[in-house]
Enzyme design. Structure first.
Site, PDB file in Angstrom:
ATOM      1  N   GLU A 274       0.793  -1.222   0.000  1.00 56.37           N
ATOM      2  CA  GLU A 274       0.000   0.000   0.000  1.00 56.37           C
ATOM      3  C   GLU A 274       0.822   1.268   0.000  1.00 56.37           C
ATOM      4  O   GLU A 274       0.489   2.238   0.712  1.00 56.37           O
ATOM      5  CB  GLU A 274      -0.923  -0.007   1.215  1.00 56.37           C
ATOM      6  CG  GLU A 274      -0.230  -0.024   2.575  1.00 56.37           C
ATOM      7  CD  GLU A 274       0.137  -1.398   3.109  1.00 56.37           C
ATOM      8  OE1 GLU A 274       0.417  -1.518   4.304  1.00 56.37           O
ATOM      9  OE2 GLU A 274       0.135  -2.365   2.323  1.00 56.37           O
ATOM     10  N   HIS A 298      -8.167  -4.172  -0.948  1.00 59.32           N
ATOM     11  CA  HIS A 298      -7.450  -4.188   0.332  1.00 59.32           C
ATOM     12  C   HIS A 298      -6.413  -3.072   0.380  1.00 59.32           C
ATOM     13  O   HIS A 298      -6.316  -2.340   1.376  1.00 59.32           O
ATOM     14  CB  HIS A 298      -6.774  -5.552   0.506  1.00 59.32           C
ATOM     15  CG  HIS A 298      -6.027  -5.714   1.790  1.00 59.32           C
ATOM     16  ND1 HIS A 298      -6.614  -6.204   2.936  1.00 59.32           N
ATOM     17  CD2 HIS A 298      -4.732  -5.450   2.125  1.00 59.32           C
ATOM     18  CE1 HIS A 298      -5.720  -6.238   3.916  1.00 59.32           C
ATOM     19  NE2 HIS A 298      -4.568  -5.780   3.449  1.00 59.32           N
ATOM     20  N   GLU A 299      -5.636  -2.930  -0.694  1.00 59.48           N
ATOM     21  CA  GLU A 299      -4.598  -1.890  -0.711  1.00 59.48           C
ATOM     22  C   GLU A 299      -5.216  -0.492  -0.720  1.00 59.48           C
ATOM     23  O   GLU A 299      -4.677   0.444  -0.105  1.00 59.48           O
ATOM     24  CB  GLU A 299      -3.677  -2.083  -1.916  1.00 59.48           C
ATOM     25  CG  GLU A 299      -3.044  -3.468  -2.040  1.00 59.48           C
ATOM     26  CD  GLU A 299      -2.396  -3.960  -0.764  1.00 59.48           C
ATOM     27  OE1 GLU A 299      -1.888  -3.136   0.021  1.00 59.48           O
ATOM     28  OE2 GLU A 299      -2.403  -5.181  -0.529  1.00 59.48           O
ATOM     29  N   HIS A 302      -6.120   0.452   2.752  1.00 66.41           N
ATOM     30  CA  HIS A 302      -4.952   0.846   3.548  1.00 66.41           C
ATOM     31  C   HIS A 302      -4.700   2.356   3.488  1.00 66.41           C
ATOM     32  O   HIS A 302      -3.998   2.898   4.354  1.00 66.41           O
ATOM     33  CB  HIS A 302      -3.702   0.125   3.047  1.00 66.41           C
ATOM     34  CG  HIS A 302      -3.396  -1.135   3.786  1.00 66.41           C
ATOM     35  ND1 HIS A 302      -3.295  -1.198   5.162  1.00 66.41           N
ATOM     36  CD2 HIS A 302      -3.136  -2.397   3.335  1.00 66.41           C
ATOM     37  CE1 HIS A 302      -2.987  -2.432   5.519  1.00 66.41           C
ATOM     38  NE2 HIS A 302      -2.897  -3.184   4.450  1.00 66.41           N
ATOM     39  N   GLU A 321      -3.665  -4.382   9.589  1.00 62.98           N
ATOM     40  CA  GLU A 321      -4.263  -5.397   8.736  1.00 62.98           C
ATOM     41  C   GLU A 321      -5.663  -5.820   9.155  1.00 62.98           C
ATOM     42  O   GLU A 321      -6.506  -6.107   8.310  1.00 62.98           O
ATOM     43  CB  GLU A 321      -3.339  -6.618   8.669  1.00 62.98           C
ATOM     44  CG  GLU A 321      -1.967  -6.312   8.087  1.00 62.98           C
ATOM     45  CD  GLU A 321      -2.016  -5.723   6.682  1.00 62.98           C
ATOM     46  OE1 GLU A 321      -3.070  -5.805   6.025  1.00 62.98           O
ATOM     47  OE2 GLU A 321      -0.996  -5.168   6.237  1.00 62.98           O
ATOM     48  N   ASP A 378       9.667  -9.384  10.244  1.00 64.78           N
ATOM     49  CA  ASP A 378       9.396 -10.290   9.128  1.00 64.78           C
ATOM     50  C   ASP A 378       9.140 -11.712   9.618  1.00 64.78           C
ATOM     51  O   ASP A 378       8.340 -12.454   9.038  1.00 64.78           O
ATOM     52  CB  ASP A 378      10.574 -10.311   8.149  1.00 64.78           C
ATOM     53  CG  ASP A 378      10.652  -9.055   7.298  1.00 64.78           C
ATOM     54  OD1 ASP A 378       9.660  -8.309   7.242  1.00 64.78           O
ATOM     55  OD2 ASP A 378      11.718  -8.817   6.697  1.00 64.78           O
ATOM     56  N   TYR A 386      -3.834 -10.321  10.092  1.00 65.36           N
ATOM     57  CA  TYR A 386      -4.904 -10.108   9.121  1.00 65.36           C
ATOM     58  C   TYR A 386      -6.232 -10.665   9.634  1.00 65.36           C
ATOM     59  O   TYR A 386      -7.202  -9.931   9.822  1.00 65.36           O
ATOM     60  CB  TYR A 386      -4.562 -10.767   7.787  1.00 65.36           C
ATOM     61  CG  TYR A 386      -3.431 -10.132   7.034  1.00 65.36           C
ATOM     62  CD1 TYR A 386      -3.669  -9.278   5.956  1.00 65.36           C
ATOM     63  CD2 TYR A 386      -2.112 -10.390   7.377  1.00 65.36           C
ATOM     64  CE1 TYR A 386      -2.628  -8.701   5.248  1.00 65.36           C
ATOM     65  CE2 TYR A 386      -1.055  -9.815   6.678  1.00 65.36           C
ATOM     66  CZ  TYR A 386      -1.323  -8.972   5.623  1.00 65.36           C
ATOM     67  OH  TYR A 386      -0.281  -8.399   4.935  1.00 65.36           O
TER      68      TYR A 386
END
Length: 677
Positions: A274, A298-299, A302, A321, A378, A386
């Site tokens: 995003e 979804h993006e 954001h 998320e 990460d 999510y």
């Protein structure tokens, strides 16, 4: 009801070295030259910083950067580089010529270059692009990779505006997560300027360079990609303006001026990213029928949840998320019917349960707010923020008992915290206060928020999503269960004729029983799954084939893993293959690892157990060289380094005119002199 947080509190930012409690970046000015011959970004960054409290130092994050020189307000400044960390990189401590006082605005300019191994960047040779003619570059700074691209305060709580001047080979085009202002040819270079007037966190800094063409969708939406892809991308992403408008109706005006999308090569490690003004999209979203554009929705979402309102640390990533999944599904339901919300939520719930089952319900990374002290964000990345985050937002809605009232709060929440980085306490405090004042007497006395935030495993209150769209999928799954047990029922393409992508995915995902190879052969014959253009369908199909050891998929699997670097697909497929044939999994990965982005390669290597380094060989120390005469001016004890003067020039470890480590005797003598000052 008095709002009293009972869950674990985050102190500071566990993912950053920066002294953000003393000084903070407010604006960045970038001047970059992109060199494809040596895979380096060279240039400078000027940081406009606000001093929050009196201090004598500025600490920035970095990773594998070569720092040439530093100035503070135009005057050369000393700096030291701390010990390297594989996870967090190297802290850079800058010592301004004069102490900094609270309230001051200072300008810090750093000349530097990146490493060819910069973790934020993927340098692609022409052969790895769609056009096969020009090289390509793209970035992925989330979560903490911006520090490998620019010395910065790489913490989501630090939001800064930026401008940039970028020089690239004249046959290529540069785009950034900002508004493009000018582009002109200067000799052999194409020079572009950009401006991002809305303050963003460092993870949203982005650049892409390649042979890019543009197709306009609306007055504020354009699609960019390589010439051989751009028209397909423009067709598949043509609903983007509808998504933006639908979000505006729910959560307020779009504040980023433009919403452009660049469709990247297959090695991009995510479905979408995003980046403000320029969403990065994976080509795995291209199907020809717009069936995977929920990722674009979804993006778009954001732009409000994650970009406009962002978390202060990566421990609150679920706020990015979870709220975005909620907004995405609300928009898709608004545009395509309410059944879509429940059906997509059911698939997400399935995915969450499968992940937690695979990890164990006491695994630290199944906590919605994981502790990240000493942990690479990460490593904690998964479906949990999510889908567990989404279920939590649905739980907040259920406590209110009125969807319209909850949507009004969501609008108020976004508008209250717009352009800010906030904590869970901020969000939940606003929610509780809103619904317990002005006649909105919601009872939260039985709500155990701590269990949601701090306990591992499945959500403390399981969801109850419903959708009529699931019925056909479940019926077909049961049909194949009977076939697996020996039934001779008729199979034909009509079984899935007219189905949505979600229905096929649900059917495949619900097959939790063994299928004989004859059944898989029959399924592929009639449903043409091996040749599906839909990456989600193909991924689930390949997973099923690996589990059931059907050899008919092997060529398709190799081809898929060669062209796709999206971690949603690569990591589970390699893990499944490892369980069946570890040697084959490793062989395919070794063949393709250089095609993937650094983040993807790192994570798959961990999944396959290839990231363990051998014990280092300890070399005997060489005989010491004669020590030069050194005039010590000042010692900096931070990070065990020293700045000193020799032959009329300032020196420091890692600095000009050449790198030189300081000897212990120098440091001791310098410390003694400093003590006398």
């Amino acid at each position: 009801m008095a709002f009293k947080p009972t869950w674990r509190q985050t102190v500071g930012d566990p993912s950053s070295y920066a002294n953000i409690d003393e000084v903070v970046v407010k604006h960045m000015s970038l001047d970059w030259n992109i060199d494809f011959t040596v895979h380096e970004v060279r240039g400078s960054v000027e940081l406009r910083m606000e001093v929050l409290s009196d201090t004598r130092k500025i600490v920035l994050d970095s990773r594998d950067l070569t720092i040439h020189d530093v100035t503070v307000d135009g005057t050369a400044a000393l700096f030291t580089e701390g010990d390297d960390s594989d996870v967090f990189g190297t802290p850079i401590t800058i010592f301004p010529p004069e102490p900094l006082t609270a309230g001051a605005i200072i300008y810090v300019k750093i000349s530097y270059k990146t490493s060819p191994d910069c973790s934020a960047l993927a340098w692609l040779p022409p052969a790895q692009t769609e056009g096969k003619t020009h090289p390509y570059l793209f970035s992925q700074c989330q979560a903490i990779h911006a520090r490998s691209l620019v010395p910065c305060m790489d913490a989501p709580s630090v939001r800064a505006t930026y401008d940039a001047k970028v020089s690239v080979p004249k046959e290529l085009r540069a785009l950034m997560s900002a508004i493009l202002h000018t582009t002109e040819e200067v000799g052999d270079y194409c020079v572009s300027t950009f401006d991002q007037p809305v303050a963003i966190a460092s993870n949203l800094l982005a650049i892409v360079v390649g042979n890019l063409e543009r197709r306009d969708i609306s007055h504020r939406v354009a699609i960019w990609s390589e010439p051989v892809v751009v028209d397909d991308a423009a067709s598949d992403f043509s609903n983007t303006e509808k998504f933006v408008k639908a979000c505006e109706e729910l959560v307020g005006p779009y504040e980023w001026t433009r919403y452009d999308i660049v469709c990247l090569p297959g090695s991009f490690p995510l479905g979408g990213m995003e980046n403000p003004c320029l969403t990065f999209a994976s080509p795995t979203l291209l199907t020809g029928d717009k069936s995977l554009t929920d990722v674009i929705c979804h993006e778009v979402a954001h732009s409000w949840t994650g970009n406009l309102v962002s978390p202060k640390t990566w421990e609150d990533f679920y706020m990015n998320e979870g709220f975005t999944m909620f907004l995405q599904r609300k928009v898709m339901a608004k545009l395509y019917g309410n059944e879509h919300f429940g059906f997509d939520a059911i698939l997400g719930w399935d995915e969450l349960q499968e992940y937690i089952s695979s990890q164990g319900d006491d695994h630290a990374y199944t906590v919605m707010r994981p502790e990240l002290d000493g942990v690479d964000p990460d490593d904690a990345y998964s479906v949990v923020p999510y889908e567990k985050g989404f279920i939590f937002v649905c739980y907040l809605e259920s406590l209110v008992g009125d969807k319209a009232a909850f949507e009004k709060w969501l609008y108020k929440y976004i508008q209250t915290f717009r352009r800010q980085a906030i904590t869970t306490d901020d969000m939940l405090g606003h929610y509780v206060t809103y619904f317990t004042t002005e006649g909105r007497n919601v009872d939260f006395s039985q709500a155990d928020f701590r269990a949601w935030f701090d306990e591992p495993g499945l959500p403390p209150v399981p969801p109850n999503f419903r959708s009529k769209l699931i019925d056909d999928s479940l019926e077909l799954t049961e049909k194949w269960r009977r076939i697996a047990e020996g039934s001779q029922e008729e199979v034909s393409p009509a079984d899935i004729d007219g189905w949505m992508c979600l229905q096929i995915c649900c059917f495949l995902n619900r097959i939790d029983f063994d299928l004989p190879v004859e059944a898989l052969t029959l399924m592929d014959k009639h449903y043409k799954l091996n040749s599906s253009n839909n990456s989600e369908v193909l991924f689930l199909w390949l997973t099923l084939c690996i589990k059931n050891k059907w050899s008919g998929h092997e060529g398709v699997l190799r081809s898929f893993l060669k062209r796709v670097g999206r971690m949603r697909f690569t990591r589970p497929l390699y893990c499944e293959l490892k369980e069946v044939d570890e040697a084959e999994a490793v062989a395919i990965f070794q063949e393709n690892k250089d095609r993937y982005h650094n983040i993807c390669s790192k994570m798959v290597a961990k999944d396959l157990g290839l990231d363990e380094e051998p014990e280092p060989v300890v070399e005997p120390e060489p005989e010491p060289e004669p020590e030069p005469e050194v005039e010590v001016k000042k010692v900096h004890k931070t990070h065990k380094r020293l700045s000193f003067k020799r032959d009329g020039e300032w020196w420091h470890d890692g600095g000009k005119p050449r790198s030189r480590s300081v000897k212990a005797s120098d440091a001791a003598a310098a410390a003694a002199k400093l003590a006398q000052c």
